[in-house]
Enzyme design. Structure first.
Site, PDB file in Angstrom:
ATOM      1  N   GLY A 164     -24.551  39.807  26.465  1.00 41.88           N
ATOM      2  CA  GLY A 164     -25.903  39.407  25.666  1.00 41.88           C
ATOM      3  C   GLY A 164     -27.172  40.300  25.660  1.00 41.88           C
ATOM      4  O   GLY A 164     -28.127  39.758  25.142  1.00 41.88           O
TER       5      GLY A 164
ATOM      6  N   SER B 260     -28.893  37.120  31.528  1.00 37.31           N
ATOM      7  CA  SER B 260     -28.355  37.204  30.132  1.00 37.31           C
ATOM      8  C   SER B 260     -26.983  36.338  30.198  1.00 37.31           C
ATOM      9  O   SER B 260     -26.379  36.091  30.947  1.00 37.31           O
ATOM     10  CB  SER B 260     -28.036  38.784  29.762  1.00 37.31           C
ATOM     11  OG  SER B 260     -26.721  39.057  30.477  1.00 37.31           O
ATOM     12  N   ASP B 261     -26.575  35.920  28.814  1.00 40.34           N
ATOM     13  CA  ASP B 261     -25.396  35.457  28.560  1.00 40.34           C
ATOM     14  C   ASP B 261     -24.448  36.488  28.566  1.00 40.34           C
ATOM     15  O   ASP B 261     -24.916  37.780  28.678  1.00 40.34           O
ATOM     16  CB  ASP B 261     -25.348  34.743  27.246  1.00 40.34           C
ATOM     17  CG  ASP B 261     -24.083  33.580  27.120  1.00 40.34           C
ATOM     18  OD1 ASP B 261     -23.167  33.851  27.864  1.00 40.34           O
ATOM     19  OD2 ASP B 261     -24.088  32.920  26.257  1.00 40.34           O
ATOM     20  N   TRP B 262     -23.088  36.469  28.946  1.00 39.03           N
ATOM     21  CA  TRP B 262     -22.303  37.296  29.283  1.00 39.03           C
ATOM     22  C   TRP B 262     -22.167  38.341  28.058  1.00 39.03           C
ATOM     23  O   TRP B 262     -21.940  37.886  26.842  1.00 39.03           O
ATOM     24  CB  TRP B 262     -20.833  36.971  29.731  1.00 39.03           C
ATOM     25  CG  TRP B 262     -20.813  36.570  31.390  1.00 39.03           C
ATOM     26  CD1 TRP B 262     -19.877  37.185  31.938  1.00 39.03           C
ATOM     27  CD2 TRP B 262     -21.676  36.211  32.145  1.00 39.03           C
ATOM     28  NE1 TRP B 262     -20.010  36.946  33.264  1.00 39.03           N
ATOM     29  CE2 TRP B 262     -21.182  36.301  33.299  1.00 39.03           C
ATOM     30  CE3 TRP B 262     -22.888  35.533  31.953  1.00 39.03           C
ATOM     31  CZ2 TRP B 262     -21.732  35.880  34.340  1.00 39.03           C
ATOM     32  CZ3 TRP B 262     -23.615  34.824  33.022  1.00 39.03           C
ATOM     33  CH2 TRP B 262     -23.116  35.100  34.308  1.00 39.03           C
TER      34      TRP B 262
END
Length: 753
Positions: free
Chosen positions: A236, A232-234
């Site tokens: 997200g 995941s993006d941080w």
């Protein structure tokens, strides 16, 4: 660092220990299980340099300090080089620094398309064109991973704005998705094999990307064969269980006790198969075991600072674009009286804001670099926005007067200007330079014998209101820490400019294809321009631009002759051209091959970039450049049949100096794909007539049921067919005078199966 414990199958571990591997240990590292032989991995931002932070001061927006590292040219400059070797060398150098700083996975490059020039993060992305983005991205990944470090490409997918980025739903049709927003990722995944793919924050057609089963499981893993870790993006992840089912393996940052508990409970309640957990755990464990190295050190001693700074300078010059050069004012003469004007000449703007912000080992200024070369170089700030100096208006008037004074007493004035701040988390509101800078350019141009403008920034800015007042314009982008010397090298002709625009410079913001839809409203952004993104739009609607995609001047000249095109199969071809350096300087030339066609049932752009090559030529040197055009160069995405299709027909292969200036063209006719669309009674009359078997049968059956008089009348009435071409065949049964029965149509269908 590797562990010394036994290597066991992580799927055999107790559930709670397995689940602990699916979220980070802290902000930048994964959780280890030493007794199972699973080490921790360090991940960090790094599309154009390593941003390694101490855990105690960790953040994902560039607010806190990071360890010193080299700031290489960002993607906006690399893309303008049009050179995969430049991208590969940037990637390799970042990989070496990652090892030196104890980093196992580098987050970057960004492969998102420049849909709008207002996107605040465009400096991290390559281009408005998916082929150029994909080729350069693949080269970067190969170069970096060859150093024994992993890459996480981002942001998958359709992440093209910062406004409301955590929630906005990108509403995009399937053809546009496949032809514009996925191909760069597809090329990088299938050709360069990154070990990790990062999901975007946004939703796609209502579904958060972190839990988008179709794009993650069906497309990324199923169609493209991705076997690595999806991260995941941080911050997200919105539904951890749904994300795990969709194929998102690793949630960052961590630890995430609450989400781990949700996963465990879902397994115990029978709502989540433990096999899904096991699959994600095995992927994370396999990556950790393959990348953890014993020679990575926590410090900067392993960074070759001098070597990498020189490399950053060399590669930055490759991305500089000479837009205009009236009266051959460039290159500058060493003995000229040169007025250097603008604060950014002395205080360089070389990177954008946000998670990619590097604590550079140093930063060159163009002013000092030019003083090292020029015999008479004077500087004036030109304007300021710092009210601490006193009354703002008085200071601006004084500085403007100083700039005009030295400009009038020079042979040439070089004005350095910069666009509004480019940063993660915020989109730009305008393409215009600040009003003070436009005023400065016009005043200097009126006073100086010759005027050159150097533009810095993470994306294109408007050149209107002053373009015609100046002699030369240099697009300097954000060039990384060596950019000051790189600009000086180009201005003085130490380096012959060879950059070309990877994005269009429009005349007006209102002319841009996404203008009425960007950045959306009420949580949705409609991609209403479809496949007509960037130059595809401008060329198709014949909209004038200031400088087209692919444009770039040189201090030498090139001629393109002897073009040939040869079909090498039913859906492939090879183009060849002869390129000659007709000037008196060594130079590098980009050969751009576009394909134009009206073949097929869908609207095609006026032309699309389908191949390119950059060649180096000495004065008078000639070289034959061969460009392979593979199947996808001619294909469109067939939504009805969920596949890439090459339509039978004529394809014009065009060699361009830009997307708007075609210098050679040849045509090739391809048989394309055999039609395998299965027809039914609900298919249109026109589709039946176009079928190689059903068409003749239908005509014959209809003719047999007509009287001689009616048959002659229908043959004379050539317009009759157009009235019923879109009518479903089943509905023809209701038309008077059509002597057809449903069993006739069914019999015809059965004869084709």
């Amino acid at each position: 660092m590797p562990t010394t414990g036994p290597v066991v199958d992580p799927a055999a571990l107790p559930l709670e220990r397995k689940v602990s591997l699916l979220s980070g240990r802290d902000f930048w590292s994964t959780a280890p299980l030493a007794d199972a032989g699973i080490p921790s991995l360090v991940l960090t931002d790094g599309p154009h340099g390593i941003r390694r932070q101490d855990v105690a001061a960790a953040d994902h927006l560039g607010f806190h300090a990071s360890w010193p590292s080299t700031c290489f040219p960002p993607a906006v400059a690399v893309a303008s080089s049009w050179d995969p070797e430049v991208a590969a060398r940037v990637g390799a150098a970042i990989g070496r620094e990652a090892r030196a700083l104890g980093v196992h996975v580098v987050l970057g490059p960004g492969l998102n398309i420049k849909r709008s020039p207002l996107c605040g993060r465009n400096f991290e992305y390559y281009s408005e064109d998916p082929l150029l983005s994909g080729v350069l991205g693949a080269a970067h990944v190969r170069g970096l991973q060859a150093q024994g470090v992993g890459v996480s490409v981002k942001h998958f997918a359709v992440h093209n704005q910062e406004t409301d980025r955590m929630r906005v739903s990108a509403e995009v049709d399937e053809r546009t998705l496949r032809e514009i927003y996925l191909p760069a990722f597809e090329r990088v995944v299938t050709e360069a094999r990154p070990v990790m793919v990062m999901t975007a924050y946004n939703r796609v057609n209502g579904v958060p990307m972190s839990q988008h089963h179709r794009l993650l499981a069906d497309v990324l893993r199923g169609e493209w064969g991705f076997e690595g870790v999806v991260v995941s993006d941080w911050g997200g992840v919105y539904d951890r269980v749904a994300a795990l089912v969709a194929g998102l393996d690793l949630q960052m940052p961590g630890p995430s006790d609450a989400n781990d508990a949700k996963v465990e409970q879902a397994v115990r309640d029978g709502k989540l198969a433990e096999a899904v957990v096991d699959t994600g755990v095995r992927r994370v464990a396999a990556l950790a075991r393959s990348l953890a190295t014993s020679d990575a050190v926590a410090g900067t001693a392993g960074i070759p600072e001098e070597e990498h700074h020189a490399l950053a300078r060399e590669l930055a010059a490759e991305g500089v674009v000479l837009l205009k050069n009236g009266a051959d004012v460039l290159p500058l003469r060493v003995n000229s009286r040169i007025a250097v004007i603008g604060e950014v000449a002395a205080r360089p703007l070389y990177q954008g804001g946000g998670s990619s912000r590097i604590n550079a080992t140093r930063a060159d200024s163009a002013l000092e670099a030019m003083r090292d070369v020029g015999e008479s170089v004077r500087h004036a700030r030109g304007f300021t926005t710092d009210d601490a100096c006193g009354d703002g208006d008085d200071v601006s008037v004084e500085l403007l007067g100083e700039a005009v004074g030295i400009a009038a007493d020079s042979d040439v004035a070089v004005v350095f200007v910069a666009g509004n701040g480019d940063t993660e988390g915020r989109d730009r509101e305008t393409l215009d330079l600040p009003a003070e800078q436009i005023e400065l350019i016009r005043a200097v141009a009126a006073a100086a014998p010759r005027t050159v403008v150097v533009v810095s920034g993470g994306g294109v800015v408007s050149l209107e209101g002053w373009h015609d007042d100046v002699d030369a314009i240099v697009e300097g982008w954000l060039l990384g820490q060596g950019g000051g010397h790189a600009i000086s090298d180009v201005l003085f002709g130490v380096v012959n400019p060879s950059g070309h625009l990877a994005e269009t410079i429009p005349l007006r913001l209102q002319d841009t294809p996404a203008y009425t839809n960007f950045p959306g409203e009420a949580g949705h952004v409609r991609y209403g321009e479809g496949v007509m993104v960037g130059y595809r739009h401008y060329g198709t609607v014949e909209r004038a631009v200031r400088y087209p995609f692919g444009h770039g001047l040189s201090y030498t000249t090139f001629a393109t002759t002897g073009m040939t095109v040869e079909a090498t199969g039913d859906d492939t071809a090879t183009a060849r051209v002869t390129v000659t350096n007709t000037g008196d300087r060594a130079g590098r030339h980009v050969v751009q091959a576009y394909v134009a066609t009206t073949a097929g049932p869908v609207r095609r752009p006026a032309r699309e970039l389908r191949a390119f090559a950059k060649v180096s030529l000495a004065p008078g040197e000639t070289r034959v450049v061969e460009l392979a055009l593979e199947r996808r160069a001619f294909a469109y995405y067939d939504v009805e049949n969920s596949r890439w299709t090459v339509a039978a027909g004529e394809y014009r292969i065009q060699i361009g100096e830009s997307a708007a200036r075609i210098v050679a063209e040849r045509s090739v006719t391809l048989p394309g794909d055999a039609s395998t669309k299965e027809l039914s009674l609900d298919s249109s009359f026109g589709e039946w007539l176009g079928h190689p078997v059903l068409g003749p049968l239908l005509r014959e059956t209809m003719a047999a049921g007509m009287s001689e008089e009616r048959r002659r009348a229908s043959e004379l009435n050539s317009d009759m067919i157009h009235h019923v071409v879109s009518v479903p065949v089943r509905q023809l049964l209701n038309f008077p005078g059509i002597e057809l029965a449903e069993q006739d149509l069914v019999r015809m269908l059965e004869s084709t199966r």
